[in-house]
Scaffold this active site. Structure first.
Site, mmCIF file in Angstrom:
data_model
loop_
_atom_site.group_PDB
_atom_site.id
_atom_site.type_symbol
_atom_site.label_atom_id
_atom_site.label_comp_id
_atom_site.label_asym_id
_atom_site.label_seq_id
_atom_site.Cartn_x
_atom_site.Cartn_y
_atom_site.Cartn_z
ATOM 1 N N CYS A 11 0.890 -1.128 0.111
ATOM 2 C CA CYS A 11 0.014 0.074 -0.008
ATOM 3 C C CYS A 11 0.891 1.122 0.186
ATOM 4 O O CYS A 11 1.904 1.387 -0.208
ATOM 5 C CB CYS A 11 -0.829 0.156 1.190
ATOM 6 S SG CYS A 11 -0.133 0.100 2.733
ATOM 7 N N ASN A 14 2.795 1.546 3.894
ATOM 8 C CA ASN A 14 2.929 0.245 4.542
ATOM 9 C C ASN A 14 2.881 0.351 6.011
ATOM 10 O O ASN A 14 3.656 -0.416 6.891
ATOM 11 C CB ASN A 14 4.580 -0.617 4.326
ATOM 12 C CG ASN A 14 4.687 -1.492 4.726
ATOM 13 O OD1 ASN A 14 6.097 -1.913 4.861
ATOM 14 N ND2 ASN A 14 3.862 -2.659 4.801
ATOM 15 N N CYS A 16 -0.934 0.791 7.249
ATOM 16 C CA CYS A 16 -2.268 0.523 7.390
ATOM 17 C C CYS A 16 -2.682 -0.713 6.771
ATOM 18 O O CYS A 16 -2.727 -1.775 7.661
ATOM 19 C CB CYS A 16 -3.158 1.769 7.000
ATOM 20 S SG CYS A 16 -2.889 3.240 7.906
ATOM 21 N N ARG A 17 -2.981 -0.576 5.545
ATOM 22 C CA ARG A 17 -3.744 -1.662 4.877
ATOM 23 C C ARG A 17 -2.671 -2.978 4.673
ATOM 24 O O ARG A 17 -3.066 -3.945 4.758
ATOM 25 C CB ARG A 17 -4.351 -1.257 3.427
ATOM 26 C CG ARG A 17 -5.417 -0.351 3.761
ATOM 27 C CD ARG A 17 -5.759 0.229 2.501
ATOM 28 N NE ARG A 17 -4.635 1.136 1.860
ATOM 29 C CZ ARG A 17 -4.674 1.852 0.760
ATOM 30 N NH1 ARG A 17 -5.634 1.512 0.060
ATOM 31 N NH2 ARG A 17 -3.921 2.779 0.478
ATOM 32 N N SER A 18 -1.493 -2.817 4.031
ATOM 33 C CA SER A 18 -0.495 -4.086 3.584
ATOM 34 C C SER A 18 -0.111 -4.607 5.050
ATOM 35 O O SER A 18 -0.045 -5.755 4.707
ATOM 36 C CB SER A 18 0.514 -3.427 2.646
ATOM 37 O OG SER A 18 1.398 -2.552 3.191
ATOM 38 N N ASP A 127 -8.139 3.313 1.414
ATOM 39 C CA ASP A 127 -7.230 3.803 2.421
ATOM 40 C C ASP A 127 -7.848 4.492 3.734
ATOM 41 O O ASP A 127 -8.426 5.551 3.687
ATOM 42 C CB ASP A 127 -6.504 5.073 1.618
ATOM 43 C CG ASP A 127 -5.170 5.591 2.735
ATOM 44 O OD1 ASP A 127 -5.312 5.074 3.856
ATOM 45 O OD2 ASP A 127 -4.398 6.317 2.101
HETATM 46 C C1 WE7 Z 1 -0.796 8.671 4.004
HETATM 47 C C2 WE7 Z 1 -1.861 7.606 3.557
HETATM 48 C C3 WE7 Z 1 -1.410 6.416 4.301
HETATM 49 C C4 WE7 Z 1 -2.288 9.178 2.471
HETATM 50 N N1 WE7 Z 1 -0.270 6.155 5.049
HETATM 51 N N2 WE7 Z 1 0.324 8.771 4.555
HETATM 52 CL CL1 WE7 Z 1 0.998 12.313 4.504
HETATM 53 C C5 WE7 Z 1 2.124 11.269 3.285
HETATM 54 C C6 WE7 Z 1 2.660 11.841 2.360
HETATM 55 C C7 WE7 Z 1 3.440 10.974 1.356
HETATM 56 C C8 WE7 Z 1 3.412 9.606 1.666
HETATM 57 C C9 WE7 Z 1 2.662 9.177 2.922
HETATM 58 CL CL2 WE7 Z 1 2.690 7.464 3.284
HETATM 59 C C10 WE7 Z 1 1.923 10.144 3.826
HETATM 60 C C11 WE7 Z 1 1.188 9.491 4.963
HETATM 61 C C12 WE7 Z 1 0.356 7.154 5.375
HETATM 62 N N3 WE7 Z 1 -2.260 5.326 4.208
HETATM 63 N N4 WE7 Z 1 -2.646 7.944 2.644
HETATM 64 N N5 WE7 Z 1 -1.160 9.808 3.161
HETATM 65 C C13 WE7 Z 1 -2.888 9.953 1.417
HETATM 66 C C14 WE7 Z 1 -4.431 9.940 1.051
HETATM 67 C C15 WE7 Z 1 -5.050 10.421 0.258
HETATM 68 C C16 WE7 Z 1 -4.480 11.617 -0.472
HETATM 69 C C17 WE7 Z 1 -3.229 11.885 -0.255
HETATM 70 C C18 WE7 Z 1 -2.278 10.924 0.653
HETATM 71 C C19 WE7 Z 1 -1.001 11.518 0.874
#
Ligand code: WE7
Length: 155
Positions: A11, A14, A16-18, A127
């Site tokens: 995901c 890595n 939440c979902r995965s 998500d």
């Molecule tokens: C998420 C995420 C998820 C979104 N887990 N993040 Cl703040 C951000 C910026 C770049 C990479 C990551 Cl992983 C994250 C924090 C962690 N499941 N889902 N962000 C998400 C959802 C919808 C629209 C935009 C984002 C960044």
């Protein structure tokens, strides 16, 4: 054992979902004595959370469902993963697009939606990261259970 089939759950971050999908898959193969045949891991599309444990809501959901021995640290997917793993599962269409973009041509992994195995036909595991409660995590867990069971019964 030789010729283990390898599955990688993917995901965005890595956390939440995965990890939920990995823990559910690992729990199923442990309970069904399929450890000699299958191996599972999970990884991220983005290295944003590298080294972090899963989101506390994901860990609580797993504990509430009886999976209390799971530990994982987030890591980004690598080019090698596309040849090491037989299946690489994404959770939504964005994951699949990104995986197909990253996949080196000719590599062995089959890139598929985990939810494509859901007997209830719910293909997208949404998500839940920005939700203000854990209901989306519980829902993701239930979707993973259905899809993992159905996948492992087919293979
Ligand atoms: C998420 C995420 C998820 C979104 N887990 N993040 Cl703040 C951000 C910026 C770049 C990479 C990551 Cl992983 C994250 C924090 C962690 N499941 N889902 N962000 C998400 C959802 C919808 C629209 C935009 C984002 C960044």
């Amino acid at each position: 054992m030789a010729n283990k089939q390898r599955v990688l759950m993917i995901c965005l971050g890595n956390i939440c979902r995965s990890p939920i999908a990995e823990a559910v898959f690992d729990d199923y193969i442990n309970k069904n004595n399929l450890n000699d045949k299958w191996q599972v891991d999970s990884a991220a599309l983005i290295g944003y959370h590298t080294g972090k444990s899963p989101d506390s809501r994901a860990m609580k959901t797993l504990r509430d469902k009886g999976i209390s021995n799971y530990s994982h640290r987030a890591r980004p997917i690598t080019k090698d993963d596309f040849n090491k793993y037989d299946w690489i599962f994404g959770m939504d269409e964005d994951n699949i697009s990104e995986l197909n973009r990253l996949k080196p041509s000719g590599s062995k992994a089959k890139v598929e939606l985990l939810g494509s195995y859901d007997p209830e036909g719910e293909k997208i595991i949404r998500d839940p990261y920005y939700d203000d409660n854990s209901a989306g995590f519980v829902k993701a867990y239930e979707q993973c259970v259905r899809s993992v069971e159905s996948f492992l019964q087919k293979h």
